[in-house]
Design an enzyme around this catalytic site. Structure first.
Site, PDB file in Angstrom:
ATOM      1  N   TYR A 170       8.090  11.610  20.102  1.00 56.20           N
ATOM      2  CA  TYR A 170       8.229  12.791  20.959  1.00 56.20           C
ATOM      3  C   TYR A 170       7.646  12.485  22.338  1.00 56.20           C
ATOM      4  O   TYR A 170       6.673  11.750  22.464  1.00 56.20           O
ATOM      5  CB  TYR A 170       7.537  14.018  20.358  1.00 56.20           C
ATOM      6  CG  TYR A 170       6.053  13.885  20.108  1.00 56.20           C
ATOM      7  CD1 TYR A 170       5.118  14.304  21.046  1.00 56.20           C
ATOM      8  CD2 TYR A 170       5.580  13.349  18.909  1.00 56.20           C
ATOM      9  CE1 TYR A 170       3.753  14.199  20.817  1.00 56.20           C
ATOM     10  CE2 TYR A 170       4.225  13.231  18.664  1.00 56.20           C
ATOM     11  CZ  TYR A 170       3.312  13.663  19.613  1.00 56.20           C
ATOM     12  OH  TYR A 170       1.968  13.554  19.385  1.00 56.20           O
ATOM     13  N   PRO A 171       8.244  13.049  23.385  1.00 53.26           N
ATOM     14  CA  PRO A 171       7.667  12.932  24.722  1.00 53.26           C
ATOM     15  C   PRO A 171       6.705  14.094  24.983  1.00 53.26           C
ATOM     16  O   PRO A 171       6.791  15.143  24.327  1.00 53.26           O
ATOM     17  CB  PRO A 171       8.894  13.030  25.638  1.00 53.26           C
ATOM     18  CG  PRO A 171       9.863  13.862  24.869  1.00 53.26           C
ATOM     19  CD  PRO A 171       9.588  13.621  23.404  1.00 53.26           C
ATOM     20  N   MET A 172       5.805  13.909  25.939  1.00 54.27           N
ATOM     21  CA  MET A 172       4.865  14.969  26.282  1.00 54.27           C
ATOM     22  C   MET A 172       4.375  14.809  27.710  1.00 54.27           C
ATOM     23  O   MET A 172       4.492  13.740  28.309  1.00 54.27           O
ATOM     24  CB  MET A 172       3.676  14.982  25.331  1.00 54.27           C
ATOM     25  CG  MET A 172       2.801  13.748  25.391  1.00 54.27           C
ATOM     26  SD  MET A 172       1.210  13.963  24.551  1.00 54.27           S
ATOM     27  CE  MET A 172       0.442  15.216  25.576  1.00 54.27           C
ATOM     28  N   LYS A 174       1.134  16.640  30.550  1.00 50.47           N
ATOM     29  CA  LYS A 174      -0.018  17.518  30.712  1.00 50.47           C
ATOM     30  C   LYS A 174       0.360  18.654  31.663  1.00 50.47           C
ATOM     31  O   LYS A 174       1.027  18.434  32.683  1.00 50.47           O
ATOM     32  CB  LYS A 174      -1.203  16.744  31.294  1.00 50.47           C
ATOM     33  CG  LYS A 174      -1.786  15.689  30.355  1.00 50.47           C
ATOM     34  CD  LYS A 174      -2.484  16.307  29.167  1.00 50.47           C
ATOM     35  CE  LYS A 174      -3.462  15.349  28.489  1.00 50.47           C
ATOM     36  NZ  LYS A 174      -2.907  14.079  28.105  1.00 50.47           N
ATOM     37  N   HIS A 198     -10.425  14.058  21.919  1.00 52.30           N
ATOM     38  CA  HIS A 198      -9.059  13.887  21.421  1.00 52.30           C
ATOM     39  C   HIS A 198      -8.940  12.570  20.652  1.00 52.30           C
ATOM     40  O   HIS A 198      -8.348  12.511  19.563  1.00 52.30           O
ATOM     41  CB  HIS A 198      -8.106  13.904  22.625  1.00 52.30           C
ATOM     42  CG  HIS A 198      -6.681  14.142  22.278  1.00 52.30           C
ATOM     43  ND1 HIS A 198      -6.229  15.330  21.745  1.00 52.30           N
ATOM     44  CD2 HIS A 198      -5.578  13.351  22.416  1.00 52.30           C
ATOM     45  CE1 HIS A 198      -4.919  15.259  21.567  1.00 52.30           C
ATOM     46  NE2 HIS A 198      -4.503  14.069  21.955  1.00 52.30           N
ATOM     47  N   GLN A 211      -0.746   5.060  16.146  1.00 51.65           N
ATOM     48  CA  GLN A 211      -0.281   5.821  17.300  1.00 51.65           C
ATOM     49  C   GLN A 211      -0.054   4.874  18.474  1.00 51.65           C
ATOM     50  O   GLN A 211      -0.951   4.143  18.862  1.00 51.65           O
ATOM     51  CB  GLN A 211      -1.332   6.858  17.708  1.00 51.65           C
ATOM     52  CG  GLN A 211      -1.822   7.737  16.573  1.00 51.65           C
ATOM     53  CD  GLN A 211      -3.091   8.487  16.948  1.00 51.65           C
ATOM     54  OE1 GLN A 211      -3.072   9.331  17.833  1.00 51.65           O
ATOM     55  NE2 GLN A 211      -4.182   8.182  16.268  1.00 51.65           N
ATOM     56  N   SER A 249      -4.798  19.288  23.710  1.00 49.13           N
ATOM     57  CA  SER A 249      -3.461  19.762  23.345  1.00 49.13           C
ATOM     58  C   SER A 249      -3.344  21.270  23.499  1.00 49.13           C
ATOM     59  O   SER A 249      -2.352  21.769  24.043  1.00 49.13           O
ATOM     60  CB  SER A 249      -3.126  19.367  21.903  1.00 49.13           C
ATOM     61  OG  SER A 249      -3.010  17.973  21.778  1.00 49.13           O
TER      62      SER A 249
END
Length: 275
Positions: A170-172, A174, A198, A211, A249
């Site tokens: 998945y892309p993300m 901030k 985190h 990850q 998040s």
């Protein structure tokens, strides 16, 4: 390959990473005769073998477990020309019109700007653990830190990806808008402290979830690509759920579309896709 005639386009460090997701056009596939289908699958298998034999290059193949697409590839290689050329060849290897692009993402492996520096670690040893600078214990602890950081950077920049069956992509980004939710308005020390918490959550999944965070700022529509590897979907679901409660998040993360894939050899993938 024709890219050998062009000057390579290389990052300062790390690898280019290309995620490619395709849908199979079964109408076009049904028009092929038996010998043509065998030739098409042989062509893709030969291309996959060629890519995997390319120095400093990895290629993962997986079936997508949703109607979003049918199959996916994850390609890591230093030269952008190589990534571009192989990406286009993968889309055409079964024949024109057989694979239809559904989604793609370009990113780069990168180091984290929030990684603890040697000077910070040395300061922690001295002020918090009361280890005397220059002492044998101090030097031994510093040497151990250097070894850990070297492995960490290698894993981030030149990762060796596992063959674990479950792949989540998945892309993300901030957030940069909203009351008190502009990540880029925070000072560096605040961001580093938040990312430290985190990371601590992520480390509790060591050995269960790998990850790989790759950067896509200026390269694609969001700022990072996240690829998770696990042996079961339960671990994927657990880490993503737990991370949602972390302040980084909960307050600052925006997520794109999620894709779940199953890594498998090409012959198994052909069978799964009924090709």
């Amino acid at each position: 390959m024709e890219t050998s005639l062009l000057d390579p386009v290389l990052p300062v460090e790390g690898r280019h990473v290309l995620h490619l997701f395709f849908r199979v056009d079964y109408g076009a596939w049904d028009l092929l005769e038996g010998s043509q289908r065998i030739a098409a699958k042989t062509a893709l298998a030969s291309l996959v073998q060629e890519i995997r034999a390319t120095p400093a290059t990895q290629l993962l193949t997986f079936s997508i477990v949703s109607p979003k697409s049918d199959l996916g590839f994850m390609l890591l290689t230093p030269d952008l020309h190589t990534a571009d050329s192989f990406g286009k060849q993968l889309g055409l290897a079964l024949g024109a019109g057989i694979l239809t692009p559904e989604f793609s993402w370009l990113s780069m492996t990168e180091r984290s700007e929030y990684t603890t520096s040697e000077s910070e670690y040395a300061r922690t040893l001295e002020t918090e653990e009361k280890v005397v600078p220059g002492s044998p214990e101090f030097e031994e602890r510093i040497a151990g830190f250097r070894a850990r950081i070297a492995k960490y950077l290698s894993d981030r920049l030149q990762p060796n990806l596992p063959d674990w069956p479950v792949v989540c992509f998945y892309p993300m980004s901030k957030r940069r808008a909203g009351p008190g939710q502009n990540w880029y308005a925070l000072d560096f020390s605040s961001r580093k402290k938040l990312m430290g918490g985190h990371a601590r959550v992520g480390r509790t999944y060591a050995g269960r979830v790998l990850q790989l965070i790759t950067g896509s700022t200026g390269l694609d529509d969001m700022e990072w690509a996240v690829t998770l590897f696990a042996k079961t979907t339960s671990e994927i679901k657990a880490i993503v759920y737990e991370m949602r409660f972390d302040e980084v998040s909960a307050q600052y993360a925006e997520f794109g579309e999620f894709f779940i894939g199953l890594q498998m050899p090409l012959d198994s993938l052909f069978a799964r896709l009924n090709l």
